[in-house]
Enzyme design. Structure first.
Site, PDB file in Angstrom:
ATOM      1  N   SER A   1      35.308  37.183  38.382  1.00  0.00           N
ATOM      2  CA  SER A   1      33.959  36.459  38.393  1.00  0.00           C
ATOM      3  C   SER A   1      33.898  35.325  37.897  1.00  0.00           C
ATOM      4  CB  SER A   1      32.965  37.699  37.627  1.00  0.00           C
ATOM      5  OG  SER A   1      33.213  37.637  36.347  1.00  0.00           O
TER       6      SER A   1
ATOM      7  N   GLU B   1      35.797  39.114  32.451  1.00  0.00           N
ATOM      8  CA  GLU B   1      35.101  39.218  33.711  1.00  0.00           C
ATOM      9  C   GLU B   1      34.980  40.763  34.166  1.00  0.00           C
ATOM     10  OE1 GLU B   1      37.723  36.635  36.542  1.00  0.00           O
ATOM     11  OE2 GLU B   1      37.556  35.164  35.147  1.00  0.00           O
TER      12      GLU B   1
ATOM     13  N   GLU C   1      35.452  36.011  43.663  1.00  0.00           N
ATOM     14  CA  GLU C   1      34.636  35.938  42.695  1.00  0.00           C
ATOM     15  C   GLU C   1      33.106  36.701  42.632  1.00  0.00           C
ATOM     16  OE1 GLU C   1      35.547  34.204  40.150  1.00  0.00           O
ATOM     17  OE2 GLU C   1      37.208  33.004  40.859  1.00  0.00           O
TER      18      GLU C   1
ATOM     19  N   HIS D   1      41.561  38.531  34.424  1.00  0.00           N
ATOM     20  CA  HIS D   1      40.888  37.782  33.221  1.00  0.00           C
ATOM     21  C   HIS D   1      40.108  38.812  32.691  1.00  0.00           C
ATOM     22  CE1 HIS D   1      41.501  33.858  35.955  1.00  0.00           C
ATOM     23  NE2 HIS D   1      42.400  34.059  34.623  1.00  0.00           N
TER      24      HIS D   1
ATOM     25  N   ASN E   1      46.640  34.342  35.533  1.00  0.00           N
ATOM     26  CA  ASN E   1      46.434  33.968  36.885  1.00  0.00           C
ATOM     27  C   ASN E   1      46.631  32.323  37.084  1.00  0.00           C
ATOM     28  OD1 ASN E   1      45.501  35.058  39.507  1.00  0.00           O
ATOM     29  ND2 ASN E   1      43.710  33.799  39.309  1.00  0.00           N
ATOM     30  N   ARG E   2      47.523  31.874  36.157  1.00  0.00           N
ATOM     31  CA  ARG E   2      48.272  30.712  36.432  1.00  0.00           C
ATOM     32  C   ARG E   2      49.972  31.035  36.126  1.00  0.00           C
ATOM     33  NH1 ARG E   2      44.161  30.208  37.563  1.00  0.00           N
ATOM     34  NH2 ARG E   2      42.681  28.278  36.859  1.00  0.00           N
TER      35      ARG E   2
ATOM     36  N   ARG F   1      39.643  35.238  27.725  1.00  0.00           N
ATOM     37  CA  ARG F   1      40.068  35.116  29.298  1.00  0.00           C
ATOM     38  C   ARG F   1      41.551  35.814  29.626  1.00  0.00           C
ATOM     39  NH1 ARG F   1      39.512  31.767  34.095  1.00  0.00           N
ATOM     40  NH2 ARG F   1      41.394  31.029  34.541  1.00  0.00           N
TER      41      ARG F   1
HETATM   42  O1  0X9 Z   1      40.638  29.984  38.375  1.00  0.00           O
HETATM   43  C1  0X9 Z   1      41.059  31.116  38.648  1.00  0.00           C
HETATM   44  O2  0X9 Z   1      42.029  31.804  38.244  1.00  0.00           O
HETATM   45  C2  0X9 Z   1      39.847  31.970  39.599  1.00  0.00           C
HETATM   46  N1  0X9 Z   1      38.824  31.673  39.233  1.00  0.00           N
HETATM   47  S1  0X9 Z   1      38.138  32.504  37.743  1.00  0.00           S
HETATM   48  O3  0X9 Z   1      36.867  31.610  37.536  1.00  0.00           O
HETATM   49  N2  0X9 Z   1      37.907  33.714  37.852  1.00  0.00           N
HETATM   50  O4  0X9 Z   1      39.104  32.236  36.765  1.00  0.00           O
HETATM   51  C3  0X9 Z   1      40.371  31.446  40.943  1.00  0.00           C
HETATM   52  C4  0X9 Z   1      41.523  31.572  41.351  1.00  0.00           C
HETATM   53  C5  0X9 Z   1      41.504  31.128  43.010  1.00  0.00           C
HETATM   54  N3  0X9 Z   1      42.884  31.350  43.533  1.00  0.00           N
HETATM   55  C6  0X9 Z   1      43.868  30.435  43.517  1.00  0.00           C
HETATM   56  N4  0X9 Z   1      43.578  29.170  42.965  1.00  0.00           N
HETATM   57  N5  0X9 Z   1      44.975  30.626  43.973  1.00  0.00           N
HETATM   58 ZN    ZN Z   2      39.057  35.252  37.045  1.00  0.00          ZN
END
Ligand code: 0X9
Ligand code: ZN
Length: 505
Positions: free
Chosen positions: A294, A161, A368, A158, A237-238, A218
């Site tokens: 973070s 962060e 985080e 991200h 991260n999705r 992000r």
């Molecule tokens: O939402 C996220 O991708 C992460 N938090 S953030 O605030 N940095 O965006 C957390 C990801 C945790 N892991 C999974 N959900 N698998």
């Molecule tokens: Zn993140």
């Protein structure tokens, strides 16, 4: 802009309220707090309406950041670098948030001058905009071809962060130079090889450094899925392909204009495929995977895709997590520990779930980092906090590595639960050495042309103006009139040996 901390009563219409704020008030969710509240950034033309709405719904809230713009301006000013100074000193990683070119310089400096370890510098592969993604492998000096387990650490999935890449660079600094003569550094290198990717999303990171209006970016910078300049990028991260889902129920989104856009399919993005390739290459050797984010001070383990999915060896992961949080506690920082879908929220397609479920890494964590949710800074943590964050977290990272090592010793004395290796150690090592010497591993990977690997379907005649392009088994809906997209496709065409690209389109 203001940041409001909203206390959602029970689980009632938590999602509905946030979805409403995001869609009707262009609110930006910054993060969850440990006591179930959520930090949301709201624009000046919406804030009165939002506060009125919260009052009528009797949802308690407080203003956490009165003036985000002022904080942004201060933050950007503090981090401004003198333009003329070329060389980046090694210790600057403890004082500043480095820009990407400075990070590259720093890594080259580390490779050339590391005193405590052997360091190789390579690229994981190209980003959407064509940047290379640097990573280092740090090994005990002159350890030849001994086969240690690996700890893989990444940061900067991200873009906004910034403390995460800063932490990763400081881990590199401490392992490669041991600036404080820490007697435990030798031990860390004796036990593990360290593979560290300080910025997994370089395009996004560069964009977040451009000016104060882009500081809070992000996602990646993919232009492929929308023509609207406000709707670029994928939430990397999705986008990982384990239990991938773009449904809001699983924390994803199918709308490119949202901040958690999952992409059209798992591993649709070069950035996530780059990490996948590394995790797959290191399969069977990776003791732990750690993804630095973070903020909020959470130490999280799988599963993240669904709160009802329970990991079978939870007690092992929880034990390692506890060693980390205990060490933080001794430095007066409180970390909450648990599985991410339970502690935070369900979010499918994150890297930790792939590391564990797809690449078979037993200890897969998302951290985080600081600040806490009660800090007034959030993502805009001033650069002069870096050194204390690093000093406080270093003992905890060491404690984590030690805990993992101890667990591995316990496991290997119990043959039934010893990890399985997918091929012989020697084979993996040879393959790795080759990769380490490549400037860009994707070039090596594509050296044998495979006719099914690159296909262009359709001719831009879809109603949305996008063209279907299949690269290496992944189908992208691309806007080929966009020059950046075009150059990116061109890059892959070169890679797969196609010379005359556009006649066929
Ligand atoms: O939402 C996220 O991708 C992460 N938090 S953030 O605030 N940095 O965006 C957390 C990801 C945790 N892991 C999974 N959900 N698998
Ligand atoms: Zn993140």
């Amino acid at each position: 802009f203001q940041v409001l901390e909203i206390h959602l009563n029970a689980s009632e219409s938590r999602k509905d309220l946030l979805t409403y704020l995001e869609s009707k008030h262009q609110a930006d969710v910054w993060g969850w707090t440990s006591h179930g509240a959520v930090d949301v950034m709201v624009g000046p033309t919406h804030v009165d309406d939002v506060i009125r709405m919260l009052k009528t719904k009797q949802v308690s809230h407080r203003t956490k950041i009165e003036d985000v713009q002022r904080l942004l301006d201060e933050h950007v000013a503090e981090n401004r670098h003198p333009r003329h100074r070329r060389a980046v000193s090694l210790s600057s990683v403890t004082r500043r948030y480095l820009r990407l070119p400075q990070i590259r310089q720093f890594l080259q400096n580390v490779r050339a001058n590391a005193t405590q370890a052997d360091v190789t510098l390579s690229s994981l592969g190209r980003t959407f905009q064509g940047r290379t993604t640097p990573y280092v492998r740090i090994r005990q000096k002159n350890s030849g071809d001994t086969n240690r387990s690996v700890i893989i650490v990444d940061a900067g999935i991200h873009a906004r962060e910034w403390i995460a890449p800063a932490m990763a660079l400081n881990i590199i600094h401490r392992l490669a130079f041991n600036p404080n003569d820490d007697p435990e550094v030798e031990d860390l290198l004796e036990k593990f090889d360290w593979l560290i990717i300080p910025v997994l999303n370089p395009d996004g990171y560069v964009y977040s450094h451009a000016n104060s209006s882009t500081r809070l970016w992000r996602k990646t910078r993919t232009t492929a899925y929308s023509r609207d300049p406000y709707c670029l990028g994928v939430d990397a991260n999705r986008n990982f392909g384990y239990e991938w889902s773009d449904s809001p129920e699983h924390g994803g989104n199918s709308n490119p204009c949202t901040d958690n856009y999952s992409g059209p399919s798992g591993f649709s993005e070069p950035e996530t495929r780059n990490l996948k390739a590394l995790l797959d290459r290191e399969r069977g050797r990776t003791a732990a995977y750690l993804s630095l984010h973070s903020y909020g001070q959470f130490f999280l383990y799988p599963w993240g895709y669904d709160a009802s999915a329970r990991i079978d060896d939870e007690s092992d992961l929880a034990e390692v997590a506890r060693q980390f949080s205990d060490a933080m506690w001794r430095r007066n920082r409180w970390y909450e520990v648990g599985s991410s879908a339970k502690v935070l929220y369900a979010a499918a397609g994150a890297s930790d779930d792939y590391a564990r479920g797809g690449a078979g890494v037993k200890y897969a964590f998302t951290v985080e980092l600081s600040p806490t949710d009660s800090s007034p800074h959030g993502f805009l943590l001033p650069a002069h906090h870096i050194s204390s964050v690093v000093a406080d977290h270093w003992p905890a990272f060491k404690a984590m590595a030690r805990a993992i090592w101890n667990k591995m010793q316990d496991d290997s004395s119990n043959a039934d639960s010893a990890p399985e290796f997918s091929s012989t150690q020697d084979e993996i090592e040879d393959e790795q050495l080759q990769h380490d010497q490549e400037d860009d591993p994707t070039r090596a990977a594509a050296s044998g042309r495979n006719d099914n690997s690159f296909r262009v379907v359709g001719s831009g005649a879809f109603s949305n103006g996008l063209t279907s392009v299949t690269i290496d088994g992944h189908t992208y809906q691309l806007n080929l009139s966009d020059p950046v997209t075009l150059s990116w496709v061109q890059y892959y065409m070169d890679l797969f040996g196609y010379e005359r690209p556009w006649d066929t389109l």
